[in-house]
Enzyme design. Structure first.
Site, PDB file in Angstrom:
ATOM      1  N   ARG B 136       0.794  -1.232   0.000  1.00 29.41           N
ATOM      2  CA  ARG B 136       0.000   0.000   0.000  1.00 29.41           C
ATOM      3  C   ARG B 136       0.823   1.277   0.000  1.00 29.41           C
ATOM      4  NH1 ARG B 136      -3.555  -3.681   3.162  1.00 29.41           N
ATOM      5  NH2 ARG B 136      -4.890  -4.416   1.515  1.00 29.41           N
ATOM      6  N   THR B 180       1.852  -5.501   4.500  1.00 24.95           N
ATOM      7  CA  THR B 180       1.469  -4.862   3.241  1.00 24.95           C
ATOM      8  C   THR B 180       1.219  -3.363   3.405  1.00 24.95           C
ATOM      9  OG1 THR B 180      -0.810  -5.490   3.733  1.00 24.95           O
ATOM     10  CG2 THR B 180       0.381  -6.916   2.230  1.00 24.95           C
ATOM     11  N   GLY B 196      -1.387 -11.081   9.061  1.00 22.38           N
ATOM     12  CA  GLY B 196      -1.155 -12.501   9.222  1.00 22.38           C
ATOM     13  C   GLY B 196      -2.369 -13.332   8.958  1.00 22.38           C
ATOM     14  N   GLY B 197      -2.151 -14.629   8.877  1.00 26.12           N
ATOM     15  CA  GLY B 197      -3.217 -15.596   8.626  1.00 26.12           C
ATOM     16  C   GLY B 197      -4.250 -15.527   9.735  1.00 26.12           C
ATOM     17  N   GLU B 198      -5.247 -16.352   9.606  1.00 24.96           N
ATOM     18  CA  GLU B 198      -6.398 -16.226  10.482  1.00 24.96           C
ATOM     19  C   GLU B 198      -6.154 -16.743  11.893  1.00 24.96           C
ATOM     20  OE1 GLU B 198      -9.595 -14.818   9.941  1.00 24.96           O
ATOM     21  OE2 GLU B 198      -8.367 -13.884   8.425  1.00 24.96           O
ATOM     22  N   TRP B 257      -3.086  -4.744  10.475  1.00 22.08           N
ATOM     23  CA  TRP B 257      -2.583  -4.912   9.109  1.00 22.08           C
ATOM     24  C   TRP B 257      -2.699  -3.676   8.218  1.00 22.08           C
ATOM     25  CZ3 TRP B 257      -6.351  -4.557   5.323  1.00 22.08           C
ATOM     26  CH2 TRP B 257      -7.664  -4.858   5.688  1.00 22.08           C
ATOM     27  N   ASN B 275      -9.763  -8.901  13.481  1.00 26.49           N
ATOM     28  CA  ASN B 275     -10.760  -9.738  14.138  1.00 26.49           C
ATOM     29  C   ASN B 275     -10.106 -10.763  15.071  1.00 26.49           C
ATOM     30  OD1 ASN B 275      -9.953 -10.710  11.406  1.00 26.49           O
ATOM     31  ND2 ASN B 275     -10.879 -12.567  12.180  1.00 26.49           N
ATOM     32  N   ASP B 317     -16.183 -11.436  11.184  1.00 27.35           N
ATOM     33  CA  ASP B 317     -14.925 -11.025  10.557  1.00 27.35           C
ATOM     34  C   ASP B 317     -14.997  -9.557  10.136  1.00 27.35           C
ATOM     35  OD1 ASP B 317     -12.395 -10.970   9.554  1.00 27.35           O
ATOM     36  OD2 ASP B 317     -12.800 -12.179   7.786  1.00 27.35           O
ATOM     37  N   ASP B 319     -13.569  -7.131  11.858  1.00 26.11           N
ATOM     38  CA  ASP B 319     -12.240  -6.565  11.906  1.00 26.11           C
ATOM     39  C   ASP B 319     -12.393  -5.089  12.308  1.00 26.11           C
ATOM     40  OD1 ASP B 319      -9.825  -5.337  10.585  1.00 26.11           O
ATOM     41  OD2 ASP B 319      -9.492  -7.405  10.015  1.00 26.11           O
ATOM     42  N   TRP B 488     -12.799   0.063  -4.261  1.00 24.64           N
ATOM     43  CA  TRP B 488     -11.674  -0.566  -3.548  1.00 24.64           C
ATOM     44  C   TRP B 488     -10.438   0.341  -3.525  1.00 24.64           C
ATOM     45  CZ3 TRP B 488     -13.188  -4.459  -0.699  1.00 24.64           C
ATOM     46  CH2 TRP B 488     -12.246  -5.268  -0.074  1.00 24.64           C
TER      47      TRP B 488
END
Lengths: 297, 580
Positions: B136, B180, B196-198, B257, B275, B317, B319, B488
């Site tokens: 970003r 990112t 990171g992953g969930e 993130w 989340n 989710d 977040d 977006w």
């Protein structure tokens, strides 16, 4: 359609020949043979296996080890080629793994594999995944439990473990089972570990009293810790969220030629006892897949 | 030693150049970065200043002449690496710095678009990013330009040469961490969040020495985890496990993130948190602090000064990472230090930024099925319990629940803008919902698993995306622009009574900030999901934006995919100005 041809095949080895003949009739032979010939030409079979998945596939001091690793080596040997074992990190769910490992490859250069082992063999999933072919169910897995040496009756209902140290792999059915079953009474007693194998091994290190994990994880951890007197629970777990599942292999949709040769060898290994021997080396009693048993269909 | 050498090179390079003014050789200082909202000849930071209002005082280009805006040049990121281009460019000393997909950083000549250098991070091939390979943006300070990579490294490059000055590991990518967001630079420290992953990860904010990359402080976002300051323990976050059952706080989630904003007046950093884990909220009774929250963190010590949780016990989710943008306004007759956040859960929150007290919460999307408003006294949502996704109960398919917004949010990562002229926030939002149910059969890492199935679908006939001008004091939506595909990309507003944003259909568009009237558009050839900027150069006002369709939206199919299935990928920097 895939389900129908599978059914005829799974009734026995003789059926396998029939399944081989079916796609051959539908497709021009040279196209069909290409992936298999490519593997033979290059002299390498690239096999995708889950990283950190003991006792199936894990990195033991820089060397891929485990039941699936040995199976992969036998399959490569059968083709007369070298095995290139790619241990990959599991993504959020199976369809991500199939995309990353079997039919597309990773976005950051991870090259797709000729075959992936340890793929759940499930009709509903097969219907959803039209980019891959599921073959050769070679093991029946299910969840069970184990107890530390001094914890009393391992066959007691799990609710009676309230207040004891319970262990399970983070974000797995055993985890959800302990957290959510019996009105959530056990939730505060759960210790989360990175794998089911580690959860069972913790019983032998005085870090847990009761662990829920897959049968292979339990049996392998027991065999690896013979002095810890860990006990495997014999009876089924009440209200367990999964009845068990079959494990097989997956190849890309256009690699049936390769898949069928591998399937034939896997069936031969099941029949002549080699499969049982490989599993036994890791302390696991081989259980044939339900789908590979004539009575199943 | 190495650093002094690279500085010397930078000085030599500047001396030999006809364009660079000697003044620029040393590069921007932290004071320059704090003044970025006022300095119109450059764009030094993500969000145009520490408040990240994305407001430019420029008005050479304005609502009266924007219809004449034309491309000055374009520059390709080249290669086969396309996918989502979500970056915001920076401009300094005749150079445009912009990050690209796959953790790349480019330096282009700001007058001609010629490429000066390109840096490609070497990424391990085993990373399987959850949500596209985006980046970003970068940060700039002194002789360095700094950005984070998909394998969770923070890399400082010499801004003249593109050579690595330092490269630090923020977290272990093999444990599921990634990065990112654009770094934030405050008081000679680089401040970063984590992705990171969930499951199994813990959100964290880190501050590092901008010259060396060495860690100064760290602050985990979940109760019970220890913060650090100058190598010493600096107190746990919250009260250990107070709002989590058992040991679940150890793996609670709450990734930061999207990075953060900074308010020099209060010396507070504002970071949103992701989340909680696991996805099934019934397994983790409690508020699950500090997930789905905004944290106000002391910039010098990394200590949390206040928190505000937008979705306690998040089960959708939703977040809570969305940017918290400081702004000053008069409320109830009193001049106040405020901050605003348009949350993924569909509500627009206004807080007192000095203490986190809730002053207003208004719906900015068509429909929120999960809550009937926010209680201003308690600060908590009025939950609709019937619309919380159910607990999985064995092999049967659980009850299906319709939830709006969908888990991609009323607003996702794309930053909103605030105009100091109109007093309005311009919120890039989406009207969509999801059917969510318990998956009867799922598999993870070769084993049976209980997952959730969901289908995202539009809830309006004529649009998903909606750019909305919102009055933060009243919650009134003053105007809205509807877009067929989901929005977006980020927003920019200017003193020229303009609002810019991009669309997946490929347009960069300009609107009248007061009325929402569309005044100009340009087709860039691929979807625009980056954030536009503007600056003055050689007496002319420029506008730039990245084009390149991607991000998380194309990963989810269903009805929504129909609105963007014909859009091609890309990777271009577009730069515009008025004809002479």
């Amino acid at each position: 359609m895939a389900g129908d041809s599978r059914r005829s095949f799974l009734t026995g080895l003789a059926g396998a020949l029939g399944a081989l003949a079916l796609p051959a009739a539908l497709r021009p032979a040279p196209l069909l043979a290409a992936p298999l010939e490519k593997v033979r030409e290059l002299g390498v079979l690239r096999v995708g296996l889950y990283a950190d998945n003991r006792p199936w596939s894990w990195d033991r001091d820089g060397t891929p080890s485990g039941i699936d690793v040995e199976l992969a080596r036998v399959l490569a040997e059968h083709l007369g080629v070298r095995a290139d074992i790619a241990l990959f990190p599991a993504d959020e769910e199976l369809s991500d793994d199939l995309r990353n490992v079997v039919w597309r490859g990773g976005l950051l250069g991870f090259q797709r594999c000729d075959v992936m082992l340890h793929v759940p063999f499930d009709r509903q999933i097969m219907a959803q995944e039209d980019n891959v072919v599921f073959l050769a169910p070679y093991y029946r897995e299910s969840f069970g439990a184990a107890c530390a040496a001094d914890i009393g009756d391992c066959e007691a209902p799990p609710v009676q473990m309230h207040g004891k140290r319970l262990a399970a792999e983070l974000d797995s059915i055993p985890d959800f089972y302990l957290l959510g079953s019996f009105g959530g009474i056990l939730a505060r007693d759960v210790t989360h570990l990175p794998s089911g194998y580690a959860a069972v091994a913790a019983l032998g290190e005085d870090k847990a009293d009761f662990a829920v994990a897959s049968r292979a994880q339990i049996e392998a951890a027991l065999a690896d810790h013979p002095d810890a007197a860990i006990r495997k629970r014999k009876g089924p777990l009440p209200a367990m969220l999964s009845p068990g599942w079959d494990i097989g292999i997956a190849v890309k949709e256009n690699s049936r030629s390769l898949g069928f040769v591998l399937e034939e060898e896997i069936m031969a290994m099941a029949a002549d006892g080699r499969m049982k021997t490989i599993f036994a080396r890791h302390g696991v009693e081989w259980q044939p897949a339900l789908a590979a048993q004539p009575s199943a269909s | 030693m190495k650093r002094r050498f690279s500085k010397l090179i930078a000085v030599l390079a500047a001396a030999g150049s006809t364009i660079a003014v000697p003044l620029h050789a040393a590069g921007p200082t932290s004071a320059d970065l704090m003044n970025d909202a006022e300095s119109t000849g450059d764009v030094l930071s993500y969000g145009l200043g520490p408040w990240q209002q994305r407001f430019s005082p420029l008005d050479t280009l304005n609502a009266d002449n924007v219809s004449k805006l034309v491309p000055a040049f374009a520059a390709s990121l080249g290669g086969e690496k396309q996918r989502g281009q979500e970056a915001q460019p920076l401009v300094y000393d005749g150079t445009i710095y912009v990050t690209g997909s796959y953790s790349r950083l480019f330096a282009f000549d700001a007058r001609t678009g010629e490429k000066k250098w390109e840096y490609n991070a070497r990424l391990p091939d085993a990373i399987m990013p959850c949500c596209d390979v985006v980046n970003r943006g970068a940060a700039i300070h002194g002789d360095k330009v700094i950005f984070a990579t998909l394998d969770a490294h923070l890399i400082a490059l010499n801004r003249e040469t593109g050579k690595v000055v330092w490269n630090k590991k923020l977290a272990d990518y093999q444990a599921g961490y990634s990065a990112t967001a654009a770094p934030l630079i405050v008081k000679d420290m680089v401040i970063t969040g984590n992705s990171g992953g969930e499951f199994g990860i813990i959100g964290e904010v880190q501050a590092r020495n901008v010259d060396t990359g060495e860690l100064i402080w760290s602050r985990p976002t979940i109760e019970g985890h220890m913060g650090m300051l100058n190598g010493r323990e600096n107190g746990v976050t919250g009260k250990t496990g107070a709002t989590w059952p058992g040991d679940m706080w150890k793996t609670g989630g709450g990734a930061t993130w999207l990075g953060g904003t900074y308010d020099p007046g209060t010396n507070l950093l504002f970071f949103g948190t992701g989340n909680p884990a696991p996805w099934n909220s019934h397994l983790r009774p409690g508020d699950n602090l500090y997930t789905s929250s905004t944290l106000a963190i002391d910039a010098d010590t990394g200590v949390i000064k206040w928190h505000y949780q937008t979705t306690p016990h998040d089960g959708w989710d939703f977040d809570g990472v969305n940017e918290f943008i400081p702004f000053d306004a008069t409320m109830n007759g009193k001049p106040m230090k405020l901050g605003a956040k348009a949350d993924r859960n569909g509500y627009f929150y206004v807080l007192d930024r000095s203490n986190g007290k809730l002053l207003g919460a208004h719906k900015f999307v068509m429909e929120t099925t999960w809550a009937n408003g926010i209680n201003l006294k308690t600060g908590r949502p009025n939950y609709v319990d019937a619309n919380r996704p159910g607990a999985p109960a064995g092999p049967d398919k659980g009850k299906s629940v319709f939830a709006s917004p969908s888990f991609l949010g009323g607003k996702n990562w794309m930053p909103m803008a605030y105009s100091q002229d109109t007093g309005l926030f311009y919120v890039p939002s989406n009207d969509w919902g999801m059917d969510i149910w318990n998956e009867p059969i799922a598999y993870k890492k070769g084993a049976a698993y209980l997952g959730a199935g969901f289908t995202i679908r539009p809830i309006a006939e004529d649009h998903i995306g909606a750019l909305r001008a919102m009055d933060p004091k009243t919650g009134k939506i003053v105007w809205e622009y509807k877009n067929a595909a989901p929005l977006w990309g980020g927003v920019l507003t200017t003193h020229g009574n303009l609002v810019f944003t991009g669309t997946p259909e490929g347009y960069l568009k300009a609107f009248d900030a007061k009325t929402g009237k569309e005044l100009w558009k340009f087709q860039t050839g691929s979807g625009v999901v980056g954030s536009p900027i503007t600056w003055m150069q050689d007496g002319e006002q420029y506008v730039a934006v990245m084009s390149g369709w991607g991000g998380a939206v194309p990963l989810w199919g269903g009805e929504v995919a129909k609105t963007f299935k014909e859009i091609s990928q890309g990777g271009m920097l577009w730069v515009f100005k008025l004809p002479k």
